[in-house]
Write an enzyme that holds these catalytic residues in place. Structure first.
Site, mmCIF file in Angstrom:
data_model
loop_
_atom_site.group_PDB
_atom_site.id
_atom_site.type_symbol
_atom_site.label_atom_id
_atom_site.label_comp_id
_atom_site.label_asym_id
_atom_site.label_seq_id
_atom_site.Cartn_x
_atom_site.Cartn_y
_atom_site.Cartn_z
ATOM 1 N N GLU A 135 0.849 -1.190 0.000
ATOM 2 C CA GLU A 135 0.000 0.000 0.000
ATOM 3 C C GLU A 135 0.885 1.241 0.000
ATOM 4 O OE1 GLU A 135 -2.784 -0.167 3.215
ATOM 5 O OE2 GLU A 135 -3.670 -2.042 2.466
ATOM 6 N N GLY A 137 1.272 3.452 2.121
ATOM 7 C CA GLY A 137 1.934 3.653 3.411
ATOM 8 C C GLY A 137 2.412 2.367 4.062
ATOM 9 N N ALA A 138 2.347 1.257 3.356
ATOM 10 C CA ALA A 138 2.713 -0.026 3.976
ATOM 11 C C ALA A 138 3.339 -0.948 2.933
ATOM 12 C CB ALA A 138 1.481 -0.694 4.601
ATOM 13 N N THR A 166 2.357 -5.811 -9.356
ATOM 14 C CA THR A 166 2.744 -6.320 -10.674
ATOM 15 C C THR A 166 1.520 -6.849 -11.427
ATOM 16 O OG1 THR A 166 4.903 -6.941 -9.802
ATOM 17 C CG2 THR A 166 4.204 -8.017 -11.845
ATOM 18 N N HIS A 286 43.576 -7.167 -19.209
ATOM 19 C CA HIS A 286 43.913 -6.294 -18.074
ATOM 20 C C HIS A 286 43.285 -6.871 -16.806
ATOM 21 C CE1 HIS A 286 45.387 -3.490 -20.974
ATOM 22 N NE2 HIS A 286 44.195 -3.171 -21.441
ATOM 23 N N GLU A 373 9.257 -7.867 -3.791
ATOM 24 C CA GLU A 373 9.133 -9.116 -3.008
ATOM 25 C C GLU A 373 10.008 -9.087 -1.760
ATOM 26 O OE1 GLU A 373 8.506 -12.924 -4.649
ATOM 27 O OE2 GLU A 373 7.749 -12.104 -6.536
ATOM 28 N N GLN A 377 17.071 -5.351 2.586
ATOM 29 C CA GLN A 377 17.128 -5.116 4.037
ATOM 30 C C GLN A 377 16.108 -6.017 4.751
ATOM 31 O OE1 GLN A 377 17.269 -2.670 1.644
ATOM 32 N NE2 GLN A 377 19.438 -2.380 2.037
#
Ligand code: CAA
Length: 392
Positions: A135, A137-138, A166, A286, A373, A377
């Site tokens: 949401e 805010g969530a 999605t 290299h 998903e 973190q």
């Protein structure tokens, strides 16, 4: 930490059937996805025609059980297909595979009647379903969601807003998570199958994204949307557990998508490093370049193996104990894709930053794996909790 203490022996060899699935998906990615990826990325075009072709040859709805008309593939077999589709283009890969997330709650927790009503149509036509959890805010803090579902006669009336969903803009139905008891935190959440043509459902925005632009990510509102109680999955209060268990199942599938993107970036880097000459030798000579590519190859292999292991555990019925491994896979593969794609841009130098070359898109695409998903973190949070306060 959960010990791997049950299940059949481990083999890194694939069966003929598994090799066949992988080859089918690779051919599809080469012939049907790659030729169109730039156009869909530039114009943020929903790949309806690619989805229809994937559906036709059986590359969608992989985990719908055979008794409901699906191929009933294992999580592991899904890995083999997913990596190739995302190698082709992760935006289109997400579009094609997202029914796995959308239908996940029905497959894992739906009643026989719900499975019989909602799963077979997915196999009959290339229709889409979505997973309505986040949401405005969530996002990471799922339990703080504000959408409500209030029982009314034999129905529920749902009000709220969902975003970052999605395929929602093109979905026939969505599993909407809503609070049935606002005071009960995670235990006050329930899950409902909501037809997207129900009165009161409004697609508010097809969100314009940095990467994975071929996949639709939409925001929608629910205003007094009425669904029958028969559309509630599980019992009242089961919603949080249903959402988490679904994500445990789908995160390795998303993680292998990150491996597909990393593999593509790696292949482009190897080819370019052999071709591009500086100081009179190919840049592959290299150490500054070939060490980056050596790290890419190593980390991709490690990420792939973590995905395979997590999928294997799901297939062996580890259930809740697979949570840790699912988050290992998602965290490591997402971060690996971002690092590999960023280094691929570095290998290409100035050309890497130019849209004409393929790695610029891969770097934008890779970023999303660290967010959707469950962010990297949140995966670390899950891993730390499983280490310090494991659930059996
Ligand atoms: N399986 C089953 N039950 C679980 C579970 C799991 N994996 N994880 C937690 N639970 C249970 C817990 O055991 C607990 O129950 P008890 O109290 O009975 O023990 C209950 O659920 C609450 O768990 P927590 O206290 O751990 O809950 P929390 O509020 O602290 O949140 C969290 C945990 C891991 C942070 C969770 O909120 C989370 O995963 N957040 C990320 C959400 C996410 O991934 N969003 C992505 C949306 S989908 C998407 O991106 C796709 C798209 O379409 C774009």
């Amino acid at each position: 930490m959960a010990a791997i203490d049950q299940g059949t022996g481990v083999s890194f060899g694939l069966t003929d059937e598994q090799r066949g699935l992988r080859a089918l998906a690779r051919a599809f990615a080469e012939n049907e996805i790659r030729p169109h990826e730039r156009d869909h990325d530039t114009h943020m075009r929903h790949p309806a025609e690619v989805i229809a072709k994937a559906h036709e040859i059986g590359l969608m709805n992989l985990h719908v059980p055979e008794e409901y008309g699906g191929p009933g593939l294992s999580a592991f077999d899904g890995m083999l297909i997913g990596e190739e589709l995302y190698w082709g283009c992760s935006g289109m890969g997400t579009s094609i595979t997202a029914n796995g997330l959308g239908a996940g709650p029905v497959i894992l927790y739906g009643s026989d009647e719900q499975k019989a009503a909602w799963l077979p149509p997915l196999l009959e036509a290339p229709i889409l379903c979505s997973f309505g959890l986040s949401e405005p805010g969530a996002g990471s803090d799922v339990a703080s969601m504000k959408t409500t579902a209030v029982a009314d006669g034999g129905d529920y009336v749902i009000n709220g807003s969902k975003t970052f969903i999605t395929n929602a803009g093109y979905a026939s139905w969505t599993v909407v998570f809503a609070k049935t008891d606002a005071r009960a935190g995670a235990k006050g959440m329930s899950a409902f199958i909501v037809p997207m043509d129900a009165r009161g459902v409004t697609i508010e925005q097809h969100l314009e994204k940095m990467g994975q632009r071929a996949t639709d990510t939409s925001a929608f509102a629910l205003e007094d949307v009425r669904v029958p109680a028969a559309n509630r999955i599980g019992e009242e209060g089961d919603g949080f557990k249903i959402a988490m268990a679904t994500l445990d199942f789908t995160r390795p599938g998303t993680a292998i998508g990150a491996v597909g993107v990393a593999q593509a970036a790696y292949e482009h880097s190897v080819a370019y490093a052999k071709e591009r000459v500086t100081f009179e030798v190919p840049i592959a000579m290299h150490q500054g370049v070939n060490f980056m590519i050596a790290d890419m190859a190593t980390e991709i292999e490690a990420a792939r193996l973590l995905c395979w292991q997590a999928a294997w555990m799901l297939d062996q019925g580890y259930g809740r104990k697979a949570t840790l491994y699912s988050s290992f896979a998602k965290r490591f593969a997402a971060d690996t894709a971002m690092k590999v794609a960023t280094d691929a841009v570095q290998v290409f130098g100035g050309y890497g930053y130019i849209k004409e070359y393929p790695v610029e898109k891969l770097m934008r695409d890779a970023k999303l794996f660290q967010i959707y998903e469950g962010t990297s973190q949140i995966q670390r949070l899950v891993i730390a909790r499983e280490i310090f306060t494991p659930k059996s």
